[in-house]
Design a protein around this motif. Sequence first.
Motif, mmCIF file in Angstrom:
data_model
loop_
_atom_site.group_PDB
_atom_site.id
_atom_site.type_symbol
_atom_site.label_atom_id
_atom_site.label_comp_id
_atom_site.label_asym_id
_atom_site.label_seq_id
_atom_site.Cartn_x
_atom_site.Cartn_y
_atom_site.Cartn_z
ATOM 1 N N ARG A 101 1.359 0.459 -1.944
ATOM 2 C CA ARG A 101 2.453 0.768 -2.866
ATOM 3 C C ARG A 101 2.317 0.048 -4.198
ATOM 4 N N GLN A 102 1.524 -1.016 -4.241
ATOM 5 C CA GLN A 102 1.377 -1.793 -5.468
ATOM 6 C C GLN A 102 -0.001 -1.679 -6.111
ATOM 7 N N LEU A 103 -1.044 -1.325 -5.322
ATOM 8 C CA LEU A 103 -2.407 -1.340 -5.832
ATOM 9 C C LEU A 103 -3.068 0.016 -5.697
ATOM 10 N N ASP A 104 -3.933 0.342 -6.663
ATOM 11 C CA ASP A 104 -4.756 1.530 -6.539
ATOM 12 C C ASP A 104 -6.019 1.175 -5.745
ATOM 13 N N ALA A 105 -6.924 2.142 -5.577
ATOM 14 C CA ALA A 105 -8.094 1.929 -4.722
ATOM 15 C C ALA A 105 -9.007 0.803 -5.224
ATOM 16 N N PRO A 106 -9.388 0.757 -6.526
ATOM 17 C CA PRO A 106 -10.256 -0.352 -6.968
ATOM 18 C C PRO A 106 -9.602 -1.720 -6.830
ATOM 19 N N GLY A 107 -8.300 -1.822 -7.168
ATOM 20 C CA GLY A 107 -7.611 -3.102 -7.033
ATOM 21 C C GLY A 107 -7.509 -3.537 -5.591
ATOM 22 N N ALA A 108 -7.212 -2.599 -4.689
ATOM 23 C CA ALA A 108 -7.118 -2.926 -3.270
ATOM 24 C C ALA A 108 -8.473 -3.349 -2.705
ATOM 25 N N GLU A 109 -9.561 -2.802 -3.251
ATOM 26 C CA GLU A 109 -10.892 -3.180 -2.776
ATOM 27 C C GLU A 109 -11.200 -4.635 -3.120
ATOM 28 N N VAL A 110 -10.784 -5.067 -4.327
ATOM 29 C CA VAL A 110 -10.967 -6.479 -4.706
ATOM 30 C C VAL A 110 -10.183 -7.379 -3.756
ATOM 31 N N LEU A 111 -8.951 -6.988 -3.456
ATOM 32 C CA LEU A 111 -8.120 -7.771 -2.537
ATOM 33 C C LEU A 111 -8.714 -7.786 -1.130
ATOM 34 N N LEU A 112 -9.239 -6.647 -0.686
ATOM 35 C CA LEU A 112 -9.827 -6.558 0.650
ATOM 36 C C LEU A 112 -11.000 -7.529 0.801
ATOM 37 N N ARG A 113 -11.847 -7.612 -0.231
ATOM 38 C CA ARG A 113 -12.975 -8.551 -0.169
ATOM 39 C C ARG A 113 -12.486 -9.989 -0.061
ATOM 40 N N GLN A 114 -11.412 -10.298 -0.786
ATOM 41 C CA GLN A 114 -10.868 -11.655 -0.733
ATOM 42 C C GLN A 114 -10.312 -11.977 0.660
ATOM 43 N N VAL A 115 -9.574 -11.038 1.247
ATOM 44 C CA VAL A 115 -8.970 -11.265 2.560
ATOM 45 C C VAL A 115 -10.052 -11.442 3.619
ATOM 46 N N ARG A 116 -11.064 -10.599 3.582
ATOM 47 C CA ARG A 116 -12.147 -10.735 4.561
ATOM 48 C C ARG A 116 -12.933 -12.016 4.358
ATOM 49 N N ALA A 117 -13.062 -12.461 3.110
ATOM 50 C CA ALA A 117 -13.766 -13.716 2.850
ATOM 51 C C ALA A 117 -13.034 -14.908 3.450
ATOM 52 N N LEU A 118 -11.722 -14.780 3.642
ATOM 53 C CA LEU A 118 -10.938 -15.841 4.260
ATOM 54 C C LEU A 118 -11.110 -15.885 5.774
ATOM 55 N N GLY A 119 -11.766 -14.883 6.335
ATOM 56 C CA GLY A 119 -11.986 -14.851 7.774
ATOM 57 C C GLY A 119 -11.025 -13.970 8.528
ATOM 58 N N VAL A 120 -10.229 -13.157 7.812
ATOM 59 C CA VAL A 120 -9.282 -12.244 8.464
ATOM 60 C C VAL A 120 -9.966 -10.895 8.661
ATOM 61 N N GLU A 121 -9.961 -10.413 9.891
ATOM 62 C CA GLU A 121 -10.511 -9.085 10.185
ATOM 63 C C GLU A 121 -9.478 -8.035 9.776
ATOM 64 N N VAL A 122 -9.914 -6.996 9.061
ATOM 65 C CA VAL A 122 -8.993 -5.977 8.541
ATOM 66 C C VAL A 122 -9.414 -4.607 9.066
ATOM 67 N N LEU A 123 -8.446 -3.892 9.656
ATOM 68 C CA LEU A 123 -8.663 -2.526 10.129
ATOM 69 C C LEU A 123 -7.717 -1.614 9.345
#
Length: 666
Positions: free
Chosen positions: A201-223
């Motif tokens: 609701r807040q991010l488009d696809a490129p912005g969400a991709e940057v956030l996704l890389r950050q979250v996974r780098a923290l060690g959180v598995e994302v599905l």
Amino acid sequence: MLLDRATVVVPPLASSTEAAQPLAEAPLVIVGAGPVGVRCAQELLRRGFPGRILLFGDEPWVPYDRVRLSALLAGEIRLDAIATPLADDGRLISHLGCRISRIDPASNYLEDSQGRGFCYSRLILATGSRAHVPEVGGARLPGVFVFRDLGDTAALLARTARSRHCVVVGGGLLGLEAARALQRGHTRVTLVHQAPRLMNRQLDAPGAEVLLRQVRALGVEVLLGAGLGAVLGDERVTGVRLRDGRELNCDTVLLATGIRPNIDLALAAQLRVGQGIVVDDELCTSQANIHAIGECAEHRGLTYGLVAPGFEQAAVLAARLTGEQALYRGSLQATQLKVAGLPVFSAGEAVEPLGRIRQREIQFSDPQRGAYRKLLVHRGRLRGALAVGECAESLRWLDALQHGRRITPWMLWRFRREGRLWPAASEQVAAWPTSTTVCQCMDVSRGQLSACIAAGAADLAALGRQSGAGTVCGGCKPLLHNLLGSAARRQPERAAAGLIAGAGLALLAILLMAMLPAFAAPTSVLQAGLSWLWQDGFWRQLSGFSLLGLALLGLLMSLRKRLPRLPLGAFALWRVLHVLLGAASLGLLALHTGLDGGQNLNRWLLVDFLLLVALGALAALLLAIEHRLPAALARHGRRGLLWAHILAVWPWPALLAVHVLSVYYF
């Protein structure tokens, strides 16, 4: 213990005399001791509300900042860091741990869950919202949690000590913050989100991709694209089943699947409700003396799940109740928080824009810094803005959105190149417009903060006491430090003496060249002297091309500002060399021309070159003494001279080319 309960204050059972007191003498009652209810009480007191105020909260804790619960869960702060105790004022009586169970609008009367009765002159409902629990099997099993209030946080703190694998359902703001907090407790965390991208609701696809890389780098598995089908287990949680049939083993499930406004009290009182409690622009419900604000209120068909609109509503309602003519017209949907340690800003139509003719999306990406930004512009006005990663301009974007400020093509050109609309110098908060909001939580503008500094606020604590800025989430503290730094005594530019010397030499040389006549041509060999320097073809070419070399070197040196990481000395020293180079070029110019200005385009070439050097010298002189000038004058003077200097460069290559061609042709 970390979590201390507040003393519960409740009055005795209302007597018939109290219940029958005149309406004008009855207190104003606020139901809800969350951030919005507390803010409304504070605003009423600040504006001099004449009557008594009763504040009811069904939680047993001292009022606290819900925005920072994830930091508390992660162990980054203690409880006292989020507590917002109420002022000890005889006009305000707080009743904590006291849930209101019934409202009777016909008699201006309400009761709590223990049957105690209270009269009111006006009633403000700030009941907030509750966590949404999806209708799936096993959602009520032990080991399933929500994350909404301090009680939930306490339960999760106790749970993380023995949890080995937690599944967080929901990839919105709350789910991401909870996942990060739980992962820091050495718990394996899997985040499940049914949408194809995080914070959809807040991010488009490129912005969400940057956030996704950050979250996974923290060690959180994302599905992603995986909704919750059921929670597995008989007596306790043993896993989850996703809608696509996959099963994950876990011992803890955290549901962060949205919120629902608390409207049960209003519904039972037969107030008009929709998704929330319906209010008009005066924040009145269907009963004239009952108001609703915050997450429980629905205004013009919208409910806001953020705290900032609730604060705006609290301020408007407090103004109305103290005699001011204020109306609430709605709030701009804006999010500015750190999500999983990454700053995220989203405002306006950043994700789902309305279709408009001549509407453009401009994007900027810097993969090395993990930064992504996007602007939505329609006819020179911002309609939406988005930034993932550090962005010093985000609050100015919000100001431009709120006030419809003009965005020029030049600003958009700069954004495509540098990812910002304004020059780097304007990142100083003191240079922002006075109406720009610096502290979103307390709605404090740059003008208000500057007034506090002028009145003697010399540090962050003093600013907080006088304006409230920085006392809620703390996200604006870097901006406050920036503003406080600009209020301190300004220091001279580095190598200011060199700038003054170079600028003085250049201006003196220009003055002499303008006043002295051209060297007379010799009438005999005995009178030749040094005239061969500007009359002999070889030496004249040598001085001319040397002059050209110096000019080109000066242009190359100006690129040092665009290459801040170039490891060849400090920029201030390069700038002094640039000025001295301009002064030295005037000596070569005198040797090349013999102080003869020439005719036609040659004269224009000489005038343009002298103008170029003079403007550069004046700019250098201003830089050296600007710490002694008023800030606004120094800023505008620097900008004007810099752009005039740059503009004087543009005719020079064309005039020089004509000069060289004419010399060799004829």
